[in-house]
Design a protein around this motif. Structure first.
Motif, short mmCIF file in Angstrom:
data_model
loop_
_atom_site.label_atom_id
_atom_site.label_comp_id
_atom_site.label_asym_id
_atom_site.label_seq_id
_atom_site.Cartn_x
_atom_site.Cartn_y
_atom_site.Cartn_z
N TYR A 124 0.83 -1.21 0.00
CA TYR A 124 0.00 0.00 0.00
C TYR A 124 0.87 1.26 0.00
O TYR A 124 0.40 2.34 -0.34
CB TYR A 124 -0.90 -0.03 1.23
CG TYR A 124 -1.94 1.07 1.29
CD1 TYR A 124 -3.13 0.98 0.56
CD2 TYR A 124 -1.73 2.19 2.08
CE1 TYR A 124 -4.08 1.98 0.64
CE2 TYR A 124 -2.68 3.20 2.15
CZ TYR A 124 -3.86 3.10 1.43
OH TYR A 124 -4.80 4.09 1.50
N GLY A 125 2.14 1.10 0.37
CA GLY A 125 3.05 2.23 0.39
C GLY A 125 3.42 2.72 1.77
O GLY A 125 4.05 3.78 1.90
N LEU A 126 3.06 1.97 2.80
CA LEU A 126 3.34 2.39 4.17
C LEU A 126 4.73 1.95 4.60
O LEU A 126 5.29 0.98 4.10
CB LEU A 126 2.29 1.79 5.12
CG LEU A 126 0.85 2.30 4.88
CD1 LEU A 126 -0.13 1.45 5.66
CD2 LEU A 126 0.72 3.76 5.27
N ASP A 127 5.27 2.69 5.57
CA ASP A 127 6.57 2.38 6.15
C ASP A 127 6.35 1.38 7.28
O ASP A 127 6.01 1.76 8.40
CB ASP A 127 7.20 3.67 6.68
CG ASP A 127 8.55 3.45 7.33
OD1 ASP A 127 9.13 2.36 7.13
OD2 ASP A 127 9.01 4.35 8.04
N VAL A 128 6.52 0.08 6.99
CA VAL A 128 6.11 -0.97 7.91
C VAL A 128 7.29 -1.84 8.32
O VAL A 128 8.19 -2.11 7.53
CB VAL A 128 4.98 -1.84 7.30
CG1 VAL A 128 5.43 -2.48 5.99
CG2 VAL A 128 4.50 -2.90 8.28
N THR A 129 7.26 -2.26 9.57
CA THR A 129 8.28 -3.15 10.13
C THR A 129 7.58 -4.32 10.79
O THR A 129 6.54 -4.16 11.41
CB THR A 129 9.13 -2.40 11.19
OG1 THR A 129 9.75 -1.26 10.58
CG2 THR A 129 10.20 -3.31 11.77
N TRP A 130 8.20 -5.52 10.68
CA TRP A 130 7.68 -6.70 11.36
C TRP A 130 8.84 -7.52 11.89
O TRP A 130 9.99 -7.33 11.47
CB TRP A 130 6.79 -7.53 10.45
CG TRP A 130 7.45 -8.02 9.18
CD1 TRP A 130 8.24 -9.11 9.02
CD2 TRP A 130 7.35 -7.40 7.89
NE1 TRP A 130 8.65 -9.23 7.71
CE2 TRP A 130 8.12 -8.18 7.00
CE3 TRP A 130 6.70 -6.27 7.40
CZ2 TRP A 130 8.24 -7.86 5.65
CZ3 TRP A 130 6.83 -5.95 6.06
CH2 TRP A 130 7.57 -6.74 5.20
N PRO A 131 8.59 -8.46 12.80
CA PRO A 131 9.68 -9.25 13.38
C PRO A 131 10.35 -10.13 12.32
O PRO A 131 9.67 -10.70 11.45
CB PRO A 131 9.00 -10.11 14.45
CG PRO A 131 7.69 -9.45 14.70
CD PRO A 131 7.29 -8.79 13.43
N GLU A 132 11.66 -10.27 12.41
CA GLU A 132 12.37 -11.16 11.51
C GLU A 132 12.12 -12.62 11.87
O GLU A 132 12.13 -13.49 11.00
CB GLU A 132 13.87 -10.86 11.54
CG GLU A 132 14.24 -9.49 10.98
CD GLU A 132 15.73 -9.27 10.95
OE1 GLU A 132 16.48 -10.21 11.33
OE2 GLU A 132 16.16 -8.17 10.56
N GLN A 133 11.89 -12.89 13.13
CA GLN A 133 11.60 -14.24 13.60
C GLN A 133 10.33 -14.22 14.43
O GLN A 133 10.21 -13.43 15.36
CB GLN A 133 12.76 -14.78 14.45
CG GLN A 133 14.09 -14.85 13.73
CD GLN A 133 14.10 -15.91 12.64
OE1 GLN A 133 13.39 -16.92 12.73
NE2 GLN A 133 14.88 -15.67 11.60
N GLY A 134 9.38 -15.10 14.08
CA GLY A 134 8.15 -15.19 14.87
C GLY A 134 7.03 -14.35 14.31
O GLY A 134 7.27 -13.27 13.76
#
Length: 256
Positions: free
Chosen positions: A101-111
């Motif tokens: 969508y174009g958002l600046d998003v972060t998520w866990p690398e593990q889990g």
């Protein structure tokens, strides 16, 4: 891995996508959705939250349905969303929806769970501002662990509940019939609520079905499964296709 024959239990649309990915590597699957996503009607309070989206220090999205329905709300009221705002997702699949969508998003690398997200350094950075405010997009009655931990870290937390999960109607014995007719040797669930639906639908067949390998997305759901009596629980450490395939590679196929 082609000897695996799996029962998929995600919502229907997600079952189709996962079944296609499994078929590409030669794994047979049958689908019996144990969750149905029912969008909730928008309230005046929810509308006010979306209209003030730019006041939040971070936005956290806990599932793919929350991402899709949340972005529909954003589209409705924000011709130009606040793209400079940090967004966070519990898992990679949810994050991909937000990223596209174009958002600046972060998520866990593990889990793929709240515990993994809470350990992400960038989330701590987003809270390191005066009077941090966090918005959580989730389903009705979601886990409180994420919100309570963020509040304990000093954030004001608002919650936008966008949908409820329902158990689709299946005739009595449907779960056992599918497993036996398709000669399935593994069960796949994607959430704690999906596990509860599996146990409910299994009914008197649970003593037999709990002997099958049960692939779950997180340590929390793994513990729930063991408490229900599941005998062979495999924690995939993620709800995505890649996590499931990795677990299948390292798990022996049951002997018929």
């Amino acid at each position: 891995m082609s000897e695996w024959r799996l029962l998929l239990t995600r919502p229907a649309e997600e079952c189709q996508a996962l079944a296609a990915a499994l078929a590409e590597v030669g794994i047979h699957s049958a689908s019996l959705p144990l969750l149905r996503i029912e969008p909730l009607a928008e309230t005046a309070v929810q509308r006010a939250i979306i209209l003030e989206l730019d006041r939040y220090s971070a936005v956290v999205v806990v599932s793919k349905p929350a991402a899709r329905l949340g972005l529909q709300r954003v589209d409705r009221y924000w011709p130009q969303p606040p793209f400079g705002q940090p967004w966070f997702s519990v898992g990679a699949a949810t994050g991909a929806i937000l990223r596209d969508y174009g958002l600046d998003v972060t998520w866990p690398e593990q889990g793929d769970d709240s515990e993994a997200l809470l350990a992400v350094p960038r989330l701590a950075e987003a809270l390191a501002v005066p009077d941090p405010k966090v918005l959580i997009l989730r389903g009705e009655g979601g886990r409180e662990h994420l919100a309570s931990t963020l509040r304990a870290r000093g954030a004001q937390v608002d919650i936008l509940e966008l949908y409820r999960r329902c158990l689709p109607e299946h005739p009595p014995g449907a779960l056992r019939q599918v497993v036996e007719a398709q000669r399935l040797n593994g069960l796949v669930i994607s959430s704690g609520q999906g596990l509860e639906s599996l146990r409910e639908l299994a009914a008197e067949a649970w003593p037999q079905l709990r002997e099958l390998p049960l692939f779950v997305p997180s340590p929390r759901v793994a513990q729930m499964a063991r408490e229900l009596g599941a005998e062979h629980v495999v924690d995939c450490r993620g709800a995505g296709t890649a996590a499931l395939l990795a677990a299948l590679r390292t798990t022996p196929v049951p002997v018929s």
